[in-house]
Structures are given as structure tokens and as C-alpha cells.
Design an enzyme around this catalytic site. Structure first.
Site, PDB file in Angstrom:
ATOM      1  N   HIS A 133      -3.639  39.045 -23.221  1.00  0.00           N
ATOM      2  CA  HIS A 133      -4.284  40.340 -23.130  1.00  0.00           C
ATOM      3  C   HIS A 133      -3.348  41.239 -22.887  1.00  0.00           C
ATOM      4  CE1 HIS A 133      -7.323  43.506 -22.232  1.00  0.00           C
ATOM      5  NE2 HIS A 133      -8.209  42.733 -23.090  1.00  0.00           N
ATOM      6  N   ASP A 211      -5.349  34.205 -15.641  1.00  0.00           N
ATOM      7  CA  ASP A 211      -6.222  35.046 -16.218  1.00  0.00           C
ATOM      8  C   ASP A 211      -7.565  34.394 -16.739  1.00  0.00           C
ATOM      9  OD1 ASP A 211      -8.194  36.793 -17.586  1.00  0.00           O
ATOM     10  OD2 ASP A 211      -6.342  37.889 -18.846  1.00  0.00           O
ATOM     11  N   GLN A 214     -11.769  34.755 -19.787  1.00  0.00           N
ATOM     12  CA  GLN A 214     -12.332  33.941 -20.950  1.00  0.00           C
ATOM     13  C   GLN A 214     -12.933  32.666 -20.630  1.00  0.00           C
ATOM     14  OE1 GLN A 214     -13.253  35.685 -23.717  1.00  0.00           O
ATOM     15  NE2 GLN A 214     -12.527  37.556 -23.004  1.00  0.00           N
ATOM     16  N   LYS A 237     -18.006  39.134 -18.043  1.00  0.00           N
ATOM     17  CA  LYS A 237     -17.694  37.972 -18.856  1.00  0.00           C
ATOM     18  C   LYS A 237     -18.622  36.856 -18.610  1.00  0.00           C
ATOM     19  CE  LYS A 237     -14.536  40.363 -21.165  1.00  0.00           C
ATOM     20  NZ  LYS A 237     -13.208  40.088 -21.432  1.00  0.00           N
ATOM     21  N   CYS A 375      -6.888  43.822 -28.107  1.00  0.00           N
ATOM     22  CA  CYS A 375      -5.931  44.101 -26.934  1.00  0.00           C
ATOM     23  C   CYS A 375      -4.996  42.770 -26.807  1.00  0.00           C
ATOM     24  CB  CYS A 375      -6.804  44.105 -25.504  1.00  0.00           C
ATOM     25  SG  CYS A 375      -7.698  45.682 -25.597  1.00  0.00           S
TER      26      CYS A 375
END
Length: 416
Positions: A133, A211, A214, A237, A375
Site C-alpha cells: 500500500h 503493516d 488487512q 479494518k 493505493c
């Protein structure tokens, strides 16, 4: 066949009961029942989260850590209790290692600018994957420009799988100080082998930032078992509110890093001769925090913890397999991102259509998807495509909704 009959009987997941917890799912959009398939962008919120935020403003609204009155005490207890809830959720060694941010983006920026500005030197290298991303690319580019370091991409193959051989070769070239990768690709759904990545990076003397935006909605995360140096995610999220996120960091790294922002709450003592900063986690939390957001995130975690996580994970896996079978059986549909290990993201193109046009026509039929480059422009450029249509599923989606998606696709293609 109804939803229950389609599901793997071993999952034991009652999706219809879960759907009753999410008020927004029961509405009409453009004259059709809503089919919400944009969960990789943001998840919907259960009533428990909505009520927790509302109750704070109705009964406990006050600033935290400061007031000498009952409202302030209650607000502070809930706010700091939320930090403890997050620490337990991630299995962090201590609540002091949980920092509140505005989201994953700010978490990456905090590490890049606080750690990177003091630690990176000219010629140092930062590795990110080619499927990242933008928020896990741009902050590293900014700090690299400021320090003389450089950002390099770990290659990704045509299926959306990270090239681990190339990654390990890059590590052997030396001077890799940071490896920052997504646990899961938002654009492709690929689950990266982060345990292997972390081990290899540490053996090469590099730190690792994950990260997790997700990942956290799909399965439990244990930062101690992963042995990562930093882990970030966003509340929205994870069925929580927007505008608040989390950064976990190793204690010794956070203690050595200078504050990212200055202001109130993060100080120990201020004078015009100089300022001393507070202890963890407060030295990174300048100003009035998103109190309601933290409380909402804690409620979201409590909600998720109240589910049968194993059954939910199994249900999502079966749902994705069903959607992929439908896509493969549909003429003119090409899947983008076919890695062996994926979460419930279906990214695809339809012959003769532009993703944006298709997204508009699906919306007219009540089907909400995401279109564009998500993105993640570099991986789209690598594949030579303008973007994709992305249908991303959560445990409250149904097999009937997958059918609705493909019925809507058929009608949209007739328009073209």
C-alpha cells in the site's frame, strides 16, 4: 441451495445470526438490498461498537488523565482499559508498548520519522514489497530522501506471491536496516510469509515492521510469537471506528526513539530552557487523543473475541473458494492475484470493461465493491493494468451475496 447448505458443514458458523449484529447491512441501496463487498477498505460496525461510542458521549465525555472529577476518572479508566484490551489482543508483553495513532498510515510514519531520522545513514537500505500500500512506501521514501538511505522493492511474481529468493539475496547484499511489509496485500489478498521474513531479516541484522491493517480482521495476531519489531493496524479494518489505530513496538526501540510530535500530555517537564518527555507510551501521544475511538476499538475487539474465530476463518475461506470458482467459470473474467495463500479478496478484470465503469454499474444494483489501483499503484503498473474490481469479503457476507455479485456482473456486461 441456501447459505447454510453451501457452507462447509465443519465451520459451524451462523452467519445469519452474526448479520443481525450489523444494522447497516439491512438497508436498500438504489432500490436493491445492500451487498457490501468493500471490507478491505473498511469493515462495518456491530451494534456493540456503535453503542460503546454513543455511551461514552452520553455519559462519560471528558478529557483523560487530567480532570479531578468523576467523568474524567471514568473516561480515563475506559481509555486506558482499551489500551490493555489491545495489548492482550496482540499478546504484547506490556500495555506501554501499545501506542495510539490515527491509523496504520500514521503508525508507519511515526516509525519512519522517529526511528529512521535518528538511525538511518547514507547508503542504508529499506526493503518493502512491490505489492505494498502507498502508506507503506511513501513514508519510507520521504525519510530516505532526508537521510540518504534508499528504498528498494522486493519482487512479486505474476500470481502476487513475494519472491523470497530475491528477498534473501537482497539481504545478503548488506546494509538493510529495515524491512517493512504488509501481513496481507490489500490489493491482491496475498498472505505474506512474515514469520520467514522476520527470521531472515533479523539474521541479517535488520528490523522488521509489519503493516497488519488487512490481517487483524481475519485471524488472531501474536506479536511475541511473530518476533516482529513493530506491528501496526487501523481500528476501522477491525469493525471499529475510523480515525484511530495502533502501533506496537519493542520496548527498547520505543524507549530509544525520540517523540514524533510535541505538545501536551507527552511531556514530563517543560521550561524555556528545555523539555523532558514522559514515559512510554505517552511520549508519543501529544494532545487530546481520540478517546471515543479507543473505546470503540476495545468494543470491537471484545465483539470479535466473542465469536468463534476458527469457525469465522474457516467460513471466510469457503466463501472465497466459492467466489473464485464462480469467477473462473465466468467467461471474460480474469483474476488478479492468485497466490496460494490468500484472505477473502477477489480482485479481477472483466474483458471489454473498465473497472471504474463496472463499479458504477454494480452500485446501481446495490453491490458495493472497490475499483482502481487500491493505493497499490506499483503492482498495478507491474501487471500493466489500470486497476481492478475488488470484492472483499468478511464473515458477515453470504453465499447468496456472492451470487448477487455475479448476477450483477452479468447484467453490467450486457450494458457494454
Amino acid at each position: 441451495m441456501n447459505n447454510a447448505e453451501r457452507a462447509d458443514p465443519t465451520t459451524h458458523f451462523d452467519v445469519e445470526a452474526v448479520r443481525q449484529d450489523f444494522p447497516i447491512l439491512h438497508q436498500q441501496v438504489n432500490g436493491h438490498p445492500l451487498v457490501y463487498l468493500d471490507n478491505a477498505a473498511t469493515t462495518q460496525k456491530p451494534r456493540a461498537v456503535i453503542d460503546a461510542i454513543s455511551d461514552y458521549y452520553l455519559y462519560d465525555n471528558s478529557n483523560v488523565h487530567r480532570g479531578a472529577h468523576a467523568l474524567a476518572e471514568r473516561a480515563t479508566a475506559k481509555f486506558e482499559g482499551a489500551r490493555e484490551t489491545v495489548a492482550q489482543f496482540l499478546n504484547a508483553p506490556g500495555r506501554e508498548q501499545i501506542l495510539w495513532t490515527r491509523g496504520t498510515t500514521e503508525s508507519v510514519n511515526l516509525v519512519a520519522h522517529s526511528w529512521g531520522r535518528t538511525e538511518l545513514k547514507p547508503g542504508d537500505r529499506i526493503l518493502v514489497s512491490a505489492m505494498e500500500h502507498h502508506s507503506n512506501i511513501v513514508p519510507w521514501q520521504m525519510i530516505a530522501e532526508a537521510t540518504g538511505a534508499r528504498v528498494e522493492a522486493i519482487p512479486v511474481d505474476k500470481t502476487g506471491t513475494l519472491d523470497m529468493e530475491a528477498f534473501e539475496s537482497k539481504l545478503k547484499e548488506g546494509r538493510v536496516r529495515m524491512v517493512s511489509v504488509g501481513h496481507v496485500s490489500n490489493a491482491l489478498g496475498t498472505v505474506n510469509p512474515i514469520e520467514q521474513i522476520i527470521q531472515a531479516a533479523h539474521e541479517a541484522g535488520a528490523l522488521v515492521m509489519i503493516d497488519g491493517a488487512q490481517a487483524v480482521s481475519h485471524w488472531p495476531v501474536d506479536v511475541q510469537a511473530l518476533d516482529c519489531d513493530f506491528y501496526a493496524f487501523s481500528a476501522h479494518k477491525l469493525f471499529g471506528p475510523t480515525g484511530i489505530g495502533v502501533l506496537y513496538g519493542r520496548r527498547e526501540l520505543l524507549e530509544a526513539m525520540p517523540p514524533y510530535q510535541g505538545g501536551g500530555e507527552m511531556i514530563q517537564h517543560v521550561s524555556f530552557e528545555g523539555t523532558s518527555f514522559g514515559p512510554l507510551p505517552y511520549k508519543f501521544e501529544a494532545g487530546t487523543p481520540d478517546i471515543a475511538g479507543a473505546i470503540g476499538l476495545a468494543a470491537a475487539i471484545d465483539y470479535v473475541n466473542g465469536l468463534d474465530r476458527a469457525a469465522a476463518v474457516a467460513y471466510e475461506r469457503v466463501l472465497l473458494a466459492y467466489a473464485e470458482e464462480k469467477a473462473q467459470a465466468t467467461e471474460g473474467v480474469t483474476l488478479v492475484g492468485t497466490a496460494a495463500h490468500k484472505v477473502s479478496v477477489l480482485s479481477f478484470l472483466v474483458e471489454g470493461t473498465h473497472p471504474n465503469d463496472l463499479g458504477f454499474l454494480l452500485d446501481q444494483q446495490g453491490v458495493a465493491v472497490r475499483t482502481g489501483n487500491h493505493c497499490a499503484e506499483p503492482i498495478m503498473e507491474q501487471y500493466g493494468i489500470p486497476g481492478t474490481v475488488r470484492a472483499s469479503f468478511s464473515f458477515y457476507n453470504t453465499f447468496d451475496e456472492v451470487d448477487r455479485l455475479f448476477e450483477a456482473l452479468d447484467k453490467a456486461r450486457q450494458f457494454f
